[in-house]
Design an enzyme around this catalytic site. Structure first.
Site, short mmCIF file in Angstrom:
data_model
loop_
_atom_site.label_atom_id
_atom_site.label_comp_id
_atom_site.label_asym_id
_atom_site.label_seq_id
_atom_site.Cartn_x
_atom_site.Cartn_y
_atom_site.Cartn_z
N TYR A 39 0.74 -1.18 -0.10
CA TYR A 39 -0.05 0.07 0.14
C TYR A 39 0.96 1.26 0.02
O TYR A 39 1.95 1.29 0.51
CB TYR A 39 -0.85 -0.06 1.26
N HIS A 115 -11.94 -1.85 -2.61
CA HIS A 115 -11.47 -3.06 -3.42
C HIS A 115 -12.51 -3.69 -4.14
O HIS A 115 -12.41 -4.27 -5.15
CB HIS A 115 -10.73 -3.82 -2.57
N LYS A 135 -14.25 -10.06 -2.50
CA LYS A 135 -14.26 -9.86 -1.06
C LYS A 135 -15.12 -8.83 -0.55
O LYS A 135 -15.55 -8.12 -1.47
CB LYS A 135 -12.77 -9.87 -0.63
N CYS A 137 -14.04 -6.40 1.42
CA CYS A 137 -12.95 -5.22 1.59
C CYS A 137 -13.35 -3.85 0.78
O CYS A 137 -13.43 -4.34 -0.58
CB CYS A 137 -11.75 -5.75 0.85
ZN LIG Z 1 -8.39 -5.25 -0.53
#
Ligand SMILES: [Zn+2]
Length: 159
Positions: A39, A115, A135, A137
Site C-alpha cells: 500500500y 477494493h 471479498k 474489502c
Molecule cells: Zn483489499
C-alpha cells in the site's frame, strides 16, 4: 509521476481486538517476496497515517489495477464475531477523509473506490452487485461515502 486514475481503499482484514501494526503489515508483505508493503498509505486505529510506498512507485494491492492507482488500507475490517464489518474508528475516518481530500486536490480525475468495487461484473449489468464481490474489502461503500471527492460528473444522472 505516474498517471493516477484510481484510489483503491482496503481494510487489513484483521479483527478489531487484534492489533495489526504498520510494521507487521510491511513485514508480512515482504515475507511474500514483495520489495515493500503493497500500500501507499496505512491508517492504524489511532488515526495515524503511515506512508508505505512512495506515490510514484507502483503498489501491490489490487490485481490488474496497480499501474495507475494508489492503495490505501485501514487497520481492521473484521469485528469481534469474525465477520467483515466497517470497524473504522472516528480517528481513522477523520484521517482517511483528510488524506483523500489532499489526494483529490492532487489527482482530481482519480475515482475513489473500494477494493470490492473492482470485482468482475459477472452478470454484465454495469454494476458490481454485492453477490459479485470477491471479498468484502473495505467493508463500506467508498464510492458513496466520498461522493464529494469524486471526479466531477462521475455520479451525475444517478438520481
Ligand atoms: Zn483489499
Amino acid at each position: 509521476m505516474r498517471t493516477i486514475t484510481l484510489i483503491v481503499l482496503h481494510c487489513s482484514a484483521t479483527r478489531i481486538d487484534r492489533p495489526y501494526t504498520f510494521r507487521q503489515c510491511r513485514e508480512d508483505h515482504r515475507q511474500r517476496g514483495w520489495k515493500d508493503i503493497g500500500y501507499h498509505y496505512y491508517i492504524t486505529r489511532d488515526g495515524q497515517v503511515h506512508e508505505g510506498r512512495p506515490l510514484w512507485q507502483v503498489g501491490a494491492h489490487c490485481k490488474g489495477q496497480n499501474q495507475h492507482s494508489i492503495g490505501i488500507c485501514y487497520e481492521g475490517g473484521i469485528n469481534l464475531f469474525d465477520e467483515p464489518a466497517d470497524t473504522r474508528t472516528r480517528a481513522q475516518r477523520q484521517s482517511l477523509r483528510a488524506l483523500l481530500t489532499r489526494l483529490h486536490d492532487q489527482f482530481p480525475g482519480a475515482i475513489i473506490m473500494g477494493h470490492r468495487d473492482l470485482s468482475p461484473d459477472l452478470d454484465g449489468n454495469g454494476r458490481i452487485d454485492p453477490d459479485e464481490w470477491m471479498k468484502q474489502c473495505p467493508c463500506f461503500d467508498a464510492i458513496i461515502e466520498y461522493e464529494d471527492l469524486q471526479p466531477e460528473g462521475l455520479l451525475e444522472g444517478d438520481d
